[in-house]
Design a protein around this motif. Structure first.
Motif, short mmCIF file in Angstrom:
data_model
loop_
_atom_site.label_atom_id
_atom_site.label_comp_id
_atom_site.label_asym_id
_atom_site.label_seq_id
_atom_site.Cartn_x
_atom_site.Cartn_y
_atom_site.Cartn_z
N ASP A 21 6.80 -2.23 -9.08
CA ASP A 21 5.42 -2.41 -9.17
C ASP A 21 5.05 -3.86 -8.95
N ARG A 49 3.32 -5.45 -5.78
CA ARG A 49 2.23 -6.41 -5.53
C ARG A 49 3.30 -7.67 -5.90
N ARG A 88 0.88 -9.39 -15.23
CA ARG A 88 0.01 -8.25 -15.65
C ARG A 88 -1.27 -8.02 -14.63
N CYS A 89 -1.89 -9.15 -14.02
CA CYS A 89 -2.73 -9.27 -13.29
C CYS A 89 -2.61 -8.64 -11.93
N ALA A 91 -0.18 -6.38 -11.49
CA ALA A 91 0.09 -5.14 -11.69
C ALA A 91 -1.20 -4.05 -11.69
N ARG A 92 -2.42 -4.87 -12.02
CA ARG A 92 -3.80 -4.32 -12.17
C ARG A 92 -4.39 -4.23 -10.84
N ASN A 93 -3.63 -4.91 -9.85
CA ASN A 93 -4.17 -5.22 -8.46
C ASN A 93 -5.41 -6.14 -8.36
N ASP A 94 -5.23 -7.19 -9.39
CA ASP A 94 -6.06 -8.12 -9.36
C ASP A 94 -5.39 -9.35 -8.80
N LYS A 175 -9.96 -1.57 -6.90
CA LYS A 175 -9.12 -0.76 -7.69
C LYS A 175 -7.96 -0.17 -7.17
#
Length: 220
Positions: A21, A49, A88-89, A91-94, A175
């Motif tokens: 991921d 990512r 974590r960002c 992983a959220r696609n940020d 998103k």
């Protein structure tokens, strides 16, 4: 952690096998640097990512990381909590970049919109001839998206406004939705989504989804 690699070639093999991921990619590696390795990894694991991890504080490297497809760029003096936050960002696609780069990034982006040559300089003189592995489409029905060379950038670098539909599609791209998923959510043809995505890239002078999302987020 599902895998670990000591060089770019090993990272490519591990990514192809494990499809992680999130990947924390060091820039300084034998074989090939982290920027080249990022392209190779995303070619065989397109849903991963990548967060670039480096001791270099030059903003031109940040732009190069984004151009290669990275979702984050952090330096090795980062606090442990901030490192976890960056992962974590991603992983959220940020997008996640150090706060110290924010003003420089905005300045360079505004210069880019005024002069296409500025962007080529940001990526460095060798960017146009660097190793490029085409990314595999996530679906056999989803056309690959164009990647513009800095030498063939549009003659005007001023972004044009997006239509309501293009903004709607860009929000779904933010998103992490793919063309097929966007088509399903909006009840339109996948080919129509692809055309809208191409228009978004052209209007924003973006090379890929990551750049399109970044260019709009810094102006919001």
């Amino acid at each position: 952690m599902v895998a670990e690699a000591s060089n770019g070639q090993e990272a490519e093999l591990q990514a192809a096998e494990t499809q992680p991921d999130v990947i924390l990619m060091d820039v300084d590696m034998p074989d090939c640097n982290g920027f080249e390795a990022t392209e190779r990894v995303l070619a065989c694991s397109p849903n991963s990512r990548v967060v670039i991890f480096t001791a270099n504080h030059q903003e031109q490297h940040l732009f190069q990381a984004i151009q290669k497809g990275a979702m984050g760029y952090i330096t090795k003096d980062i606090e442990p909590e901030a490192l976890v936050h960056a992962l974590r960002c991603a992983a959220r696609n940020d997008l996640c970049i150090p706060g110290a780069f924010a003003s420089q990034v905005l300045t360079h982006l505004r210069s880019l919109w005024k002069s296409p040559a500025t962007y080529a300089n940001l990526l460095g003189s060798t960017a146009a001839v660097s190793y490029r592995t085409p990314r595999r489409p996530t679906s056999t029905h989803e056309p690959s998206e164009p990647s513009l060379d800095p030498q063939t950038a549009p003659s005007t670098a001023t972004p044009r406004p997006l239509t309501d539909r293009e903004r709607q599609i860009l929000d779904l791209m933010r998103k992490g939705r793919k063309n097929r998923e966007i088509a399903g959510e909006l009840c339109i043809a996948e080919s129509t989504v692809h055309k809208h995505v191409q228009n978004i890239f052209e209007k924003l002078h973006a090379r890929n989804r990551t750049e399109a999302i970044y260019l709009t987020s810094v102006e919001s």
